[in-house]
Design an enzyme around this catalytic site. Structure first.
Site, mmCIF file in Angstrom:
data_model
loop_
_atom_site.group_PDB
_atom_site.id
_atom_site.type_symbol
_atom_site.label_atom_id
_atom_site.label_comp_id
_atom_site.label_asym_id
_atom_site.label_seq_id
_atom_site.Cartn_x
_atom_site.Cartn_y
_atom_site.Cartn_z
ATOM 1 C CB SER A 144 -73.405 73.634 43.258
ATOM 2 O OG SER A 144 -72.504 72.589 43.105
ATOM 3 C CG HIS A 195 -72.842 77.550 47.246
ATOM 4 N ND1 HIS A 195 -71.863 77.213 48.152
ATOM 5 C CD2 HIS A 195 -72.561 76.866 46.129
ATOM 6 C CE1 HIS A 195 -71.028 76.350 47.613
ATOM 7 N NE2 HIS A 195 -71.429 76.132 46.375
#
Length: 308
Positions: A144, A195
């Site tokens: 991610s 993230h």
């Protein structure tokens, strides 16, 4: 860590189905190879997730730097793999067509390493600022962070447009930040720092010195290739209602084996027609509908500060 469930991996089957729908001949080679590597390592992982996830304690303190290589390409379960890989499918086709396979492969390699390095630096900074050593033990696994970096690059090369985040129109340029905050509040167990690390690496490439350094280090490659842009029908967030749509994002794992749990992140997918706004709204509705079930099964019951 919750052990992988045995039996049919529905997420893996859906992923293979979507790759088949797109067609192997329509997927550029680096994107296809990256998809294949992630699927292979899911089916035949090199090590247990506890031994590949990246944290300050493991990578920096214990000098286990191989985690920088392994952590992005291992996933906790089939849904984690599914949502990350369909996001890669969407971004990879567009960017590889635009930049060329050699340069895109170079980006994947560099981003995979740098997101891990950035993650370690951010967790070290948080530990020092808050005087909380638990940040050094938080451990992440999954693709991610790289996907967030690729999203920044994708929005740079394909500017304009609007994404609806919780029904609010957000210019694509700022969509990453809106999604970063949204994911954190909708699924607190996800890796906010992971993230953020990806976004910062993407900005280092689009606005900072990273792109220049990469070009200097590999002058034989040619980024920013122009040419006829081919349109593919990939967009948006998944509206798959049987699962939590935030399962496509990297997971946090506590360092102690007895304390392992998992959380999820969203990713973009090939959906065969729905706009990004329609898919995102469907994903949010699915998340709200499934949240009680998700938490009851402990798949969302993670503090963002308990990774392993």
């Amino acid at each position: 860590m919750r052990p992988r469930q045995r039996g049919i991996n529905v997420g893996l089957l859906l992923l293979i189905s979507q790759i088949y729908q797109v067609g192997f001949n329509n997927i550029p080679p680096v994107t296809l190879a990256t998809l294949g590597l992630n699927i292979y390592l899911f089916l035949a992982p090199l090590k247990n997730l506890l031994n590949v996830c990246i944290s300050v304690q493991h990578a920096f303190t214990y000098r286990d730097w191989q985690r920088l290589l392994f952590s992005p390409f291992h996933h906790a379960d089939d849904w984690h793999l599914y949502f990350n890989m369909v996001s890669l499918l969407y971004k990879g086709v567009r960017l590889e067509k635009r930049l060329g396979s050699p340069w895109f492969g170079y980006i994947i390699a560099v981003f995979s390493l740098l997101t891990g390095v950035m993650y370690i630096l951010l967790e070290m900074a948080l530990s020092e600022v808050t005087n909380d050593p638990s940040y050094k033990m938080q451990c992440a696994v999954g693709f991610s962070g790289v996907l967030f970096a690729l999203k920044v690059v994708n929005n740079h090369y394909f500017p304009g447009g609007v994404t609806h985040v919780m029904g609010v129109p957000v210019v694509n340029k700022y969509a990453c930040w809106a999604e970063l905050v949204l994911i954190h509040f909708m699924s607190p167990g996800t890796s906010f720092v992971g993230h953020l690390a990806g976004i910062l690496v993407g900005l280092m490439y689009t606005m900072g010195p990273l792109k220049t350094l990469m070009k200097t280090s590999a002058g034989f490659l040619s980024p920013d290739r122009s040419g006829t842009r081919q349109t593919y029908n990939y967009s948006g967030y998944s509206g798959y209602q049987a699962q939590d749509p935030y399962r496509g994002y990297d997971r946090h794992y506590p360092s102690q084996p007895h304390a392992w749990n998992s959380g999820y992140r969203p990713s973009q997918v090939y959906t065969g027609g729905l706009s990004e706004e329609e898919q995102y709204e469907a994903a949010v509705r699915a998340s709200l509908n499934d949240r009680e079930v998700c938490c009851a099964s402990h798949s969302c019951n993670l503090s963002s500060r308990t990774r392993g």
